[in-house]
Design a protein around this motif. Structure first.
Motif, PDB file in Angstrom:
ATOM      1  N   LEU A 149      25.971  -0.789  39.085  1.00 50.09           N
ATOM      2  CA  LEU A 149      25.926   0.286  37.951  1.00 50.09           C
ATOM      3  C   LEU A 149      27.025   1.210  38.305  1.00 50.09           C
ATOM      4  O   LEU A 149      28.067   1.380  37.672  1.00 50.09           O
ATOM      5  CB  LEU A 149      24.769   1.222  37.747  1.00 50.09           C
ATOM      6  N   SER A 150      27.474   1.619  39.669  1.00 48.68           N
ATOM      7  CA  SER A 150      28.532   2.345  39.906  1.00 48.68           C
ATOM      8  C   SER A 150      29.834   1.710  39.538  1.00 48.68           C
ATOM      9  O   SER A 150      30.743   2.309  39.223  1.00 48.68           O
ATOM     10  CB  SER A 150      28.424   2.809  41.240  1.00 48.68           C
TER      11      SER A 150
ATOM     12  N   GLU B 248      32.796   2.236  37.146  1.00 41.47           N
ATOM     13  CA  GLU B 248      34.229   2.617  37.602  1.00 41.47           C
ATOM     14  C   GLU B 248      35.383   1.605  36.692  1.00 41.47           C
ATOM     15  O   GLU B 248      36.385   2.160  36.138  1.00 41.47           O
ATOM     16  CB  GLU B 248      34.684   2.229  39.112  1.00 41.47           C
ATOM     17  N   ILE B 249      34.810   0.539  36.398  1.00 40.91           N
ATOM     18  CA  ILE B 249      35.599  -0.628  35.468  1.00 40.91           C
ATOM     19  C   ILE B 249      35.576   0.035  34.063  1.00 40.91           C
ATOM     20  O   ILE B 249      36.806   0.305  33.535  1.00 40.91           O
ATOM     21  CB  ILE B 249      34.963  -1.814  34.971  1.00 40.91           C
TER      22      ILE B 249
ATOM     23  N   LEU C 267      29.807  -4.136  28.424  1.00 42.33           N
ATOM     24  CA  LEU C 267      29.548  -3.424  29.739  1.00 42.33           C
ATOM     25  C   LEU C 267      28.381  -2.600  29.470  1.00 42.33           C
ATOM     26  O   LEU C 267      27.452  -2.388  30.336  1.00 42.33           O
ATOM     27  CB  LEU C 267      30.752  -2.640  30.123  1.00 42.33           C
ATOM     28  N   VAL C 268      28.310  -1.967  28.069  1.00 46.87           N
ATOM     29  CA  VAL C 268      27.042  -1.021  27.938  1.00 46.87           C
ATOM     30  C   VAL C 268      25.738  -2.017  27.918  1.00 46.87           C
ATOM     31  O   VAL C 268      24.730  -1.554  28.655  1.00 46.87           O
ATOM     32  CB  VAL C 268      27.081  -0.417  26.694  1.00 46.87           C
ATOM     33  N   ASN C 269      25.684  -3.049  27.468  1.00 41.21           N
ATOM     34  CA  ASN C 269      24.719  -4.243  27.378  1.00 41.21           C
ATOM     35  C   ASN C 269      24.337  -4.463  28.888  1.00 41.21           C
ATOM     36  O   ASN C 269      23.288  -4.565  29.289  1.00 41.21           O
ATOM     37  CB  ASN C 269      24.825  -5.320  26.573  1.00 41.21           C
ATOM     38  N   ILE C 270      25.261  -4.783  29.716  1.00 40.04           N
ATOM     39  CA  ILE C 270      25.045  -5.230  31.139  1.00 40.04           C
ATOM     40  C   ILE C 270      24.501  -4.238  31.893  1.00 40.04           C
ATOM     41  O   ILE C 270      23.479  -4.319  32.631  1.00 40.04           O
ATOM     42  CB  ILE C 270      26.436  -5.668  31.651  1.00 40.04           C
ATOM     43  N   ARG C 271      25.026  -2.907  31.648  1.00 37.71           N
ATOM     44  CA  ARG C 271      24.510  -1.744  32.286  1.00 37.71           C
ATOM     45  C   ARG C 271      23.059  -1.248  32.034  1.00 37.71           C
ATOM     46  O   ARG C 271      22.257  -0.786  32.786  1.00 37.71           O
ATOM     47  CB  ARG C 271      25.494  -0.539  32.107  1.00 37.71           C
TER      48      ARG C 271
END
Length: 313
Positions: free
Chosen positions: A112-113, A117-118, A145-149
């Motif tokens: 997640l961190s 950063e990406i 990225l939101v979905n993955i996070r």
């Protein structure tokens, strides 16, 4: 059950002599080509790296950050001494990686961190590129990225809930779709006449993190055969990307030329090697009758050695 891990002291002699070499997360005997073990960095190393180092996925400021305080620096130096001076196992190499060496090593918090950063670098990339590829807009990377996070964040809390397995299954499915979408986006972007190196690094880092988290989910669910199969599919897709990204052509397309092409080629090679090592790990867990969840929990709970090795039968 007792998982037959070994602290890698006895393997370091083999590294120094050239007897063993690392490919992704597997150790091979140079003379026979046989796999001798699987390398996993532990919770101790992940904790030190997360506290003491920062990562720049764009490569603009160098991937390696600086230890934030003397205590962390001392701990990292002590670990470096313990691990020896072999370049392929240096702490700097691990810190610069988007996922580390072992499939289980990167905790949900670490992944997640690094996804954050990406995400934080995207504003700068988008504003610095005069004409973004049309595929970039179609990809909607921020949304992905939101979905993955979200999927990984839910997995992080899953063990505190009675419906943990259903959460992991749902998250793994979402990661599978995200991996395929990222792969398709990268394949379309690398054939552009001009490719921004920072943009490509962000995409590759996202792909690597997503793929690693997906395989880890399957192992946690003890779906080791599925992890083997899915890892092979990921390897196939990564090989396909390599076909579309020959270094000579990328040197012409990348802003930054040959230097950027060499750097990205090395990153891609390491990502492929780590993915290629995952099927054998799954098969080793099957052969040793080790439950996937117990394997992951054991690695993450280790706080005395920065690396453990699961010897190959």
């Amino acid at each position: 059950m007792s998982i037959p891990f070994e602290i890698p002291a006895r393997f370091l002699t083999g590294f120094h002599s050239g007897e063993f070499v690392r490919f992704g997360s597997i150790l091979k005997d140079v003379s026979t080509g046989q796999i001798v073990g699987h390398v996993q960095e532990t919770g101790l190393l992940q904790k030190a790296l997360q506290t003491g180092f920062s990562l720049d996925p764009t490569g603009a400021t160098s991937l390696i950050g600086i230890a934030q305080n003397a205590a962390i620096s001392s701990k990292l130096n002590a670990m470096q001494t313990m691990m020896g001076t072999i370049q392929t196992l240096q702490l700097a190499t691990l810190a610069s990686s988007v996922v580390g060496i072992g499939v289980t090593a990167a905790s949900a918090a670490m992944i997640l961190s690094r996804l954050n950063e990406i995400d934080n670098t995207l504003d700068g990339i988008e504003s610095s590129i005069a004409t973004l590829p049309s595929k970039w807009r179609e990809m909607a990377l921020r949304k992905k990225l939101v979905n993955i996070r979200t999927a990984i964040d839910r997995m992080q809390e899953a063990e505190l809930r009675p419906d943990a397995e259903s959460i992991f299954k749902s998250g793994e499915e979402k990661l599978n779709y995200a991996f395929d979408e990222l792969h398709d986006g990268i394949r379309s972007i690398v054939i552009e006449a001009e490719v921004d190196a920072g943009l490509l690094r962000n995409l590759l880092a996202s792909l690597a993190l997503c793929g690693s988290a997906q395989i880890k989910s399957l192992i946690w669910l003890d779906m080791k055969e599925a992890a083997d199969h899915r890892a092979r599919q990921q390897c196939s897709k990564l090989q396909e990307l390599a076909f579309h990204m020959p270094r000579d052509l990328m040197a012409q397309r990348l802003v930054g030329g040959e230097k950027q092409a060499i750097s990205i080629s090395q990153d891609c090679s390491e990502i492929r090697l780590r993915a290629a090592a995952q099927p054998d790990l799954a098969r080793a867990l099957i052969a040793k009758n080790i439950h996937g969840r117990e394997f992951i929990e054991r690695v993450q709970a280790e706080e005395s050695s920065p690396l453990l090795i699961l010897p190959r039968s």
